[in-house]
Write an enzyme that holds these catalytic residues in place. Structure first.
Site, PDB file in Angstrom:
ATOM      1  CG  ASP A  77     -53.578 -26.105 -64.231  1.00 12.57           C
ATOM      2  OD1 ASP A  77     -52.456 -26.106 -64.771  1.00 12.57           O
ATOM      3  OD2 ASP A  77     -54.644 -26.151 -64.866  1.00 12.57           O
ATOM      4  NE  ARG A 109     -43.276 -21.569 -71.523  1.00 13.61           N
ATOM      5  CZ  ARG A 109     -44.334 -21.795 -70.759  1.00 13.61           C
ATOM      6  NH1 ARG A 109     -45.500 -21.246 -71.062  1.00 13.61           N
ATOM      7  NH2 ARG A 109     -44.245 -22.569 -69.688  1.00 13.61           N
ATOM      8  CE1 TYR A 126     -48.151 -29.183 -65.171  1.00 11.28           C
ATOM      9  CE2 TYR A 126     -50.474 -28.807 -65.677  1.00 11.28           C
ATOM     10  CZ  TYR A 126     -49.196 -28.319 -65.465  1.00 11.28           C
ATOM     11  OH  TYR A 126     -48.962 -26.964 -65.519  1.00 11.28           O
ATOM     12  NE  ARG A 171     -40.180 -34.104 -73.636  1.00  7.60           N
ATOM     13  CZ  ARG A 171     -39.052 -34.153 -74.345  1.00  7.60           C
ATOM     14  NH1 ARG A 171     -38.326 -35.265 -74.368  1.00  7.60           N
ATOM     15  NH2 ARG A 171     -38.630 -33.098 -75.017  1.00  7.60           N
ATOM     16  CD  GLU A 175     -40.659 -23.404 -70.382  1.00  7.83           C
ATOM     17  OE1 GLU A 175     -41.552 -24.188 -70.757  1.00  7.83           O
ATOM     18  OE2 GLU A 175     -40.860 -22.457 -69.598  1.00  7.83           O
ATOM     19  NE  ARG A 235     -61.428 -28.726 -73.742  1.00  3.46           N
ATOM     20  CZ  ARG A 235     -61.491 -27.400 -73.690  1.00  3.46           C
ATOM     21  NH1 ARG A 235     -61.812 -26.716 -74.795  1.00  3.46           N
ATOM     22  NH2 ARG A 235     -61.256 -26.738 -72.584  1.00  3.46           N
ATOM     23  NE  ARG A 250     -60.748 -18.504 -75.100  1.00  3.27           N
ATOM     24  CZ  ARG A 250     -59.958 -17.966 -74.179  1.00  3.27           C
ATOM     25  NH1 ARG A 250     -59.526 -16.730 -74.341  1.00  3.27           N
ATOM     26  NH2 ARG A 250     -59.611 -18.651 -73.109  1.00  3.27           N
TER      27      ARG A 250
END
Length: 381
Positions: free
Chosen positions: A355, A284, A353, A253, A304, A176, A180
């Protein structure tokens, strides 16, 4: 109280956040832990290197955010957090856009000033360029946000991230895309957000305070020795490497960083600017002082780059959880469940992964599972 004849109740392989939280929780219960790491520092990928008074996120930016109050209360019981909010910008061929996609972005892109205008443009583009059953990432993105947002802000950035054309990237990578329809540049929706005041090293140091730590240690090269000194071993390294790549190597990666000091007080005016056209090689630029509202005379930036993972040259960062890799991981997980001495966890041990709040929660859950197992064993005596 320690009752084992071995030196340690737990050996924790990896001094990153998962291993540090687990070691902290066990030590609070009186368990004796040894934490080792192959690097020359603790903290894993959240380690900060100080350069001219600036805490540089050595392995990419880490912004703590969570919707779980007990996780927030836990970290704040250890260190104080500031009120930083992540509001990255996107740069595309001389144009700047706010992220995540919100009314600021839509106004910058089309001059759409109201949610109704923005929704109409997006819906028209989705109807024109989307498809019912997307076969790749490009088709998936076009079906979610239409041509303009995809071409300018998604395509090039994604192709740099994955090292291939977006038409070759699986559709499931983008499940998704948050849209906003309010003027809000806060990247995360979570109510609790911030950066440890003084950097993440303060958090890791607090977690490992009083716990034995050895650095520059290769566990697999000294496996027999470590098995002799600890009852249990928590392994947070790559699970495929632990088993000698018996079923093949898992894909990741990786990232490469170019960090430079600049003799100016402010380089780009924001903590992060994403470069979304493919012609610019880096994804970035991070300006580290903005994470802590720094007013130092000079500034430090990091470019990066997303790269292929090769075991010899770089670190595994992002697991590629496609069908092929998940099948291989499940074989390794089945092997791990047959070993009572070893526990596998963390991003690399779980091939998932996380957080930071997920990492802490997983370490807490492991701690509770082991406590329940111990209680059950005692009751059965």
């Amino acid at each position: 109280m320690k009752t084992s004849t071995k030196d340690y109740d737990y050996l924790i392989v990896g001094a990153g956040l998962f291993g540090a939280v687990f070691a902290y929780l066990q030590s609070q219960k009186g368990k004796k832990c040894l934490v080792i790491d192959k690097r020359d520092h603790i903290g894993g990928n959240i380690y900060c290197e100080e350069i001219e008074g600036i805490n540089v996120h050595k392995y990419g930016p880490h912004i703590f955010h969570t919707d779980k109050k007990y996780i927030w209360d836990f970290v704040n019981s250890l260190v104080e957090f500031n009120h930083f909010r992540y509001t990255p910008l996107a740069y595309y061929k001389g144009e700047y856009y706010n992220l995540p996609f919100n009314m600021h972005t839509f106004y910058q892109m089309w001059g759409a000033a109201t949610p109704m205008e923005a929704k109409q443009i997006i819906n028209e583009q989705v109807e024109k360029f989307g498809c019912e059953v997307p076969g790749n990432l490009e088709e998936q993105a076009l079906s979610l946000v239409g041509k303009d947002l995809y071409q300018k802000l998604i395509k090039g950035y994604t192709e740099k991230q994955w090292g291939m054309d977006a038409t070759h990237v699986p559709a499931f990578i983008i499940k998704r895309i948050p849209l906003r329809f309010i003027y809000d540049n806060n990247y995360f929706d979570d109510p609790y957000q911030g950066i440890p005041i003084g950097g993440y090293n303060k958090l890791i140091n607090k977690l490992l305070d009083g716990i034995d730590v050895r650095l520059n240690v290769e566990f697999l090269e000294n496996k027999s020795y470590f098995e002799l000194i600890a009852d249990k071993i928590l392994y947070t390294g790559c699970i495929d490497e632990f088993y000698g790549f018996t079923y093949g190597q898992l894909d990741y990666r990786s990232l490469r960083f170019e960090t430079t000091l600049h003799e100016c007080s402010n380089y780009q005016g924001n903590a992060a600017v994403n470069y979304t056209d493919r012609e610019i090689p880096y994804t970035r630029i991070i300006e580290h002082k903005h994470f802590e509202f720094g007013n130092q005379e000079n500034t430090v930036i990091t470019k990066e780059f997303s790269t292929d993972f090769t075991k010899k040259d770089n670190e595994p960062f992002y697991p590629i959880n496609d069908h092929k890799n998940n099948e291989v991981y499940n074989k390794y997980r089945a092997l791990s469940e047959q070993q009572s001495k070893y526990i596998f966890g963390g991003r690399l041990g779980s091939y998932k992964y996380f957080d930071m709040d997920d990492t802490i929660e997983a370490a807490m859950q492991l701690d509770m599972e082991l406590e329940k197992k111990l209680t059950k064993e005692i009751c059965n005596l």
